[in-house]
Design an enzyme around this catalytic site. Structure first.
Site, PDB file in Angstrom:
ATOM      1  N   THR A 201      -2.199 -39.976  30.560  1.00  0.00           N
ATOM      2  CA  THR A 201      -2.482 -41.396  30.750  1.00  0.00           C
ATOM      3  C   THR A 201      -3.541 -41.399  31.845  1.00  0.00           C
ATOM      4  OG1 THR A 201      -0.761 -41.640  32.429  1.00  0.00           O
ATOM      5  CG2 THR A 201      -0.121 -42.163  30.181  1.00  0.00           C
ATOM      6  N   HIS A 202      -4.481 -42.322  31.742  1.00  0.00           N
ATOM      7  CA  HIS A 202      -5.629 -42.360  32.666  1.00  0.00           C
ATOM      8  C   HIS A 202      -6.406 -41.036  32.658  1.00  0.00           C
ATOM      9  CE1 HIS A 202      -3.520 -45.907  34.376  1.00  0.00           C
ATOM     10  NE2 HIS A 202      -2.449 -45.147  34.230  1.00  0.00           N
TER      11      HIS A 202
ATOM     12  N   SER B 287     -34.734 -58.936  -3.385  1.00  0.00           N
ATOM     13  CA  SER B 287     -33.640 -58.077  -2.915  1.00  0.00           C
ATOM     14  C   SER B 287     -33.513 -56.831  -3.786  1.00  0.00           C
ATOM     15  CB  SER B 287     -32.318 -58.857  -2.930  1.00  0.00           C
ATOM     16  OG  SER B 287     -32.097 -59.452  -4.192  1.00  0.00           O
TER      17      SER B 287
ATOM     18  N   ASN C 126     -25.574 -67.529  -8.676  1.00  0.00           N
ATOM     19  CA  ASN C 126     -24.705 -67.705  -7.510  1.00  0.00           C
ATOM     20  C   ASN C 126     -23.284 -67.200  -7.755  1.00  0.00           C
ATOM     21  OD1 ASN C 126     -26.988 -68.839  -6.520  1.00  0.00           O
ATOM     22  ND2 ASN C 126     -26.236 -70.950  -6.458  1.00  0.00           N
TER      23      ASN C 126
ATOM     24  N   LYS D  71     -25.858 -57.977   1.854  1.00  0.00           N
ATOM     25  CA  LYS D  71     -25.766 -56.706   1.123  1.00  0.00           C
ATOM     26  C   LYS D  71     -26.093 -55.476   1.944  1.00  0.00           C
ATOM     27  CE  LYS D  71     -26.381 -59.269  -2.912  1.00  0.00           C
ATOM     28  NZ  LYS D  71     -26.427 -60.422  -1.965  1.00  0.00           N
TER      29      LYS D  71
ATOM     30  N   GLN E  30     -28.036 -63.497   0.734  1.00  0.00           N
ATOM     31  CA  GLN E  30     -28.648 -62.249   0.270  1.00  0.00           C
ATOM     32  C   GLN E  30     -28.590 -61.181   1.369  1.00  0.00           C
ATOM     33  OE1 GLN E  30     -32.023 -62.407  -2.453  1.00  0.00           O
ATOM     34  NE2 GLN E  30     -33.229 -61.395  -0.891  1.00  0.00           N
TER      35      GLN E  30
ATOM     36  N   GLU F 201     -19.423 -36.301  17.380  1.00  0.00           N
ATOM     37  CA  GLU F 201     -20.341 -37.129  18.188  1.00  0.00           C
ATOM     38  C   GLU F 201     -21.041 -38.174  17.327  1.00  0.00           C
ATOM     39  OE1 GLU F 201     -22.746 -35.051  21.407  1.00  0.00           O
ATOM     40  OE2 GLU F 201     -21.916 -33.352  20.336  1.00  0.00           O
TER      41      GLU F 201
ATOM     42  N   TYR G 299     -23.963 -72.249  -1.944  1.00  0.00           N
ATOM     43  CA  TYR G 299     -24.755 -71.021  -1.800  1.00  0.00           C
ATOM     44  C   TYR G 299     -26.040 -71.300  -1.020  1.00  0.00           C
ATOM     45  CZ  TYR G 299     -27.692 -67.024  -2.715  1.00  0.00           C
ATOM     46  OH  TYR G 299     -28.496 -65.930  -2.537  1.00  0.00           O
TER      47      TYR G 299
ATOM     48  N   ASN H  90     -22.663 -27.311  19.646  1.00  0.00           N
ATOM     49  CA  ASN H  90     -22.354 -28.721  19.904  1.00  0.00           C
ATOM     50  C   ASN H  90     -21.489 -29.347  18.814  1.00  0.00           C
ATOM     51  OD1 ASN H  90     -23.977 -28.608  22.217  1.00  0.00           O
ATOM     52  ND2 ASN H  90     -25.803 -29.077  21.017  1.00  0.00           N
TER      53      ASN H  90
ATOM     54  N   LYS I  15     -25.516 -22.834  23.299  1.00  0.00           N
ATOM     55  CA  LYS I  15     -24.811 -24.064  22.912  1.00  0.00           C
ATOM     56  C   LYS I  15     -24.247 -24.061  21.499  1.00  0.00           C
ATOM     57  CE  LYS I  15     -24.541 -27.502  24.922  1.00  0.00           C
ATOM     58  NZ  LYS I  15     -25.467 -28.493  25.440  1.00  0.00           N
TER      59      LYS I  15
ATOM     60  N   SER J 128     -28.481 -25.781  19.912  1.00  0.00           N
ATOM     61  CA  SER J 128     -29.515 -26.449  20.697  1.00  0.00           C
ATOM     62  C   SER J 128     -30.826 -25.702  20.501  1.00  0.00           C
ATOM     63  CB  SER J 128     -29.111 -26.422  22.173  1.00  0.00           C
ATOM     64  OG  SER J 128     -30.251 -26.573  22.993  1.00  0.00           O
TER      65      SER J 128
HETATM   66  N1  ARG Z   1     -30.405 -62.091  -4.776  1.00  0.00           N
HETATM   67  C1  ARG Z   1     -29.559 -63.191  -4.546  1.00  0.00           C
HETATM   68  C2  ARG Z   1     -28.481 -62.829  -3.517  1.00  0.00           C
HETATM   69  O1  ARG Z   1     -28.343 -61.700  -3.241  1.00  0.00           O
HETATM   70  C3  ARG Z   1     -28.899 -63.612  -5.819  1.00  0.00           C
HETATM   71  C4  ARG Z   1     -28.517 -65.053  -5.873  1.00  0.00           C
HETATM   72  C5  ARG Z   1     -29.733 -65.887  -5.857  1.00  0.00           C
HETATM   73  N2  ARG Z   1     -29.433 -67.267  -6.081  1.00  0.00           N
HETATM   74  C6  ARG Z   1     -30.342 -68.208  -5.832  1.00  0.00           C
HETATM   75  N3  ARG Z   1     -29.971 -69.412  -6.075  1.00  0.00           N
HETATM   76  N4  ARG Z   1     -31.498 -67.944  -5.318  1.00  0.00           N
HETATM   77  O2  ARG Z   1     -27.787 -63.650  -2.978  1.00  0.00           O
END
Ligand code: ARG
Length: 468
Positions: free
Chosen positions: A166-167, A34, A121, A336, A333, A301, A328, A296, A294, A288
C-alpha cells in the site's frame, strides 16, 4: 482501407444531385466525405440492405423478383469489396452511397428501389450497431482469453510469496497468485460491462428513416429479426440521433484500458532491476539504439500509453453529442474514427496481454526475499498479541516500538532473539516465530477473498466456472 478516388476522376453523380444547380466545391466534397474511413462498414451495410430489401418484399412494397435482383446485386458488390476490387469514390461521399451506386450499375434501374422507405440516417445507425455488435463478440472472446491466462498463471503461482503494497511501501506478504486474481476481478467487471453494453447496442433503428418514420407499410420487427436485433428503437427521432451505445462502449473501453494500464505499470516495475520480480521474455521486449545493455518492456509501456488516446476518444464522443438538437446531424459522422480507433487499439492491447501473460516468468526467490524485508509481518505480530488478550491499539503500539528497535539494529523482526522481543511484551513466547514467517502470514489469511494459497486455489476454481 483503400484510398477513395477524388470526385474529379470518378465521374459519379450524387443521388441527391436533383435540387442542386452547381457541382459541389471540390474541397467541400473531400471535406464532407467519410468514405476513407467508413468503407470498413461495407459488410454490415450490405447485410442491413439485404434485410431491408427482404422486409420490403415481405410487406409487398417491392416484388419478390425485384428484391431477388437487388440481393443478387448486393452479393456481387460484397464479393468485389471482399476481393479489394471495389472502387470507392469520394464524390459518392460514404459507404452507403458508394454501394448503392454500384448496385445500380450492376442491376440497373431496379437498384434504385432499394432506398424505398429508408434513409442514410437509419442506415448508418444500423450499420454502426451491427459492426459494433460483431466487434464486441470478438473483444469478449479476447478478454476471456486474457482472463484464462491470468487464472492459469495464478494457479501456478498460488503459493508464491511476494510483498503486498500500500502506498507502494511493503505492507503485508501476499501470494503472487492472489495478486493475479485481483487483475482477473478487474477484467471480470469489464466483461460484465461489455455484456450489458451489448444489450443496448443490439437494438434496431431501421425503419426510422430520416427522422419521422416512413409512409410505407413497413414491418420493423421483420427486418430487426433478420438482423438478430433483440429490441427496436422505439422512437424514430431518437433512433437516428442516438449514439449512447457508442459512448457506453467507449466507457467500457476506458475502464478496460485503465485496468490494463495499471497492470502494465506493475509489470514494468516488477521487470525492473530494482524489483526483479518477473522476467518478460525477449520476444515481448525491445532494445535501445544507444544503450547496449537495455531490454525495455515496450509492450506494457505502449499499452499504458494508449490508455490516453482511448480516454480522449470517450471525451470526444461525449462532446460530440453534447448540445446536438434532435434528430440526425452531420456531426454524427465524427463518431466513426474514434470508435474504430478504440476498437483497433483495445483489440491490439488485449492480444498483446493475452499472449504475454502466459510467458511471464516469476522469480520466486527474489519475490520472497523482497517480502522478507520491510517488516511485512508486523501486523501478524500485533494480531498475535491480540490473541494473547492485548487490545489491538496496545498491540499496535508494542509492535511499533519493536519495529523502531529493529530499524536501529538494522535487522528484521524475525531475527530478534526471543529475549529481545520479550522486552516489548511478556506475552511473547516461542511460538511467535511461526507468526512472523511469511508462509505463516499468508496461510493465516484463509477466508474467502484472502491471500492464503488455499484460497487462491479455490478462487481459481470458482473463476473457471464464472468464465463459462
Ligand atoms: N456518412 C454519414 C454518417 O456517417 C451517413 C449519414 C448521412 N446522412 C445525411 N443526412 N447526410 O453519419
Amino acid at each position: 482501407m483503400t484510398k477513395a478516388s477524388s470526385g474529379k476522376d470518378s465521374g459519379a453523380t450524387k443521388p441527391w444531385q436533383g435540387r442542386f444547380t452547381e457541382a459541389t466545391d471540390q474541397f467541400v466534397e473531400a471535406f464532407t466525405a467519410s468514405i476513407d474511413f467508413d468503407q470498413r462498414l461495407y459488410p454490415q451495410d450490405i447485410q442491413g440492405s439485404i434485410a431491408h430489401a427482404k422486409m420490403l418484399a415481405h410487406c409487398q412494397i417491392l416484388t419478390n423478383e425485384e428484391v431477388d435482383k437487388i440481393i443478387t446485386g448486393l452479393d456481387q458488390v460484397k464479393k468485389e469489396c471482399d476481393a479489394g476490387q471495389f472502387k470507392w469514390s469520394i464524390a459518392l461521399e460514404d459507404v452507403h452511397m458508394n454501394i448503392e451506386a454500384r448496385l445500380i450499375e450492376i442491376i440497373g434501374d431496379v437498384g434504385k428501389k432499394l432506398h424505398t422507405g429508408r434513409s442514410r440516417n437509419d442506415q448508418v445507425a444500423t450499420d454502426v450497431r451491427l459492426y459494433l455488435r460483431d466487434e464486441i463478440d470478438v473483444i469478449s472472446l479476447e478478454l476471456k482469453r486474457l482472463q484464462t491466462a491470468l487464472i492459469n498463471l495464478a494457479e501456478k503461482e498460488a503459493s508464491t510469496i511476494m510483498p503486498g503494497f500500500t502506498h507502494l511501501q511493503t505492507a503485508q506478504p501476499v501470494t503472487f497468485g492472489h495478486h493475479l486474481m485481483a487483475w482477473f476481478e478487474m477484467l471480470m467487471r469489464d466483461s460484465q460491462r461489455l455484456i450489458d453494453c451489448r444489450k443496448r447496442v443490439n437494438s434496431s433503428p431501421l425503419g426510422a428513416a430520416a427522422l419521422a418514420g416512413t409512409s410505407y407499410p413497413i414491418n420493423r420487427e421483420y427486418s430487426a429479426k433478420l438482423l438478430g436485433f433483440e429490441t427496436l428503437a422505439e422512437n424514430s427521432l431518437d433512433a437516428v440521433s442516438d449514439r449512447d451505445f457508442v459512448i457506453e462502449f467507449m466507457s467500457f473501453a476506458s475502464l478496460l484500458m485503465m485496468h490494463l494500464s495499471r497492470m502494465s505499470e506493475e509489470l514494468i516495475l516488477w521487470n525492473s532491476a530494482h524489483f526483479e520480480f518477473i522476467d518478460l521474455p525477449d520476444r515481448f521486449c525491445t532494445g535501445s539504439s544507444i544503450m547496449p545493455q537495455k531490454k525495455n518492456p515496450d509492450v506494457p509501456e505502449l499499452v499504458r500509453g494508449k490508455t490516453g488516446r482511448i480516454y480522449g476518444h470517450l471525451m470526444c464522443l461525449l462532446t460530440l453529442m453534447k448540445s446536438q438538437p434532435l434528430a440526425y446531424n452531420k456531426d454524427n459522422q465524427e463518431d466513426k474514427e474514434p470508435l474504430f480507433d478504440t476498437i483497433d487499439n483495445i483489440r491490439g492491447c488485449l492480444k498483446a496481454f493475452a499472449d504475454m501473460i502466459p510467458a511471464i516468468e516469476a522469480k520466486r526467490d527474489k519475490m520472497e526475499q523482497a517480502a522478507s524485508r520491510g517488516f511485512a509481518t508486523a501486523t501478524d505480530l500485533a494480531d498475535y498479541l491480540v490473541k494473547k488478550n492485548i487490545a489491538f491499539r496496545d498491540a499496535h503500539e508494542i509492535v511499533g516500538k519493536a519495529v523502531a528497535y529493529c530499524i536501529k539494529q538494522h535487522c528484521d523482526l524475525d531475527k530478534l532473539e526471543l529475549s529481545d522481543m520479550q522486552q516489548f511484551s511478556d506475552k511473547i513466547e516461542k511460538d511467535v516465530f511461526e507468526c512472523l514467517s511469511l508462509k505463516g502470514s499468508v496461510s493465516a489469511r484463509d477466508h474467502r477473498g484472502g491471500t492464503a494459497p488455499n484460497q487462491v486455489k479455490k478462487a481459481v476454481k470458482l473463476a473457471r466456472q464464472r468464465l463459462k
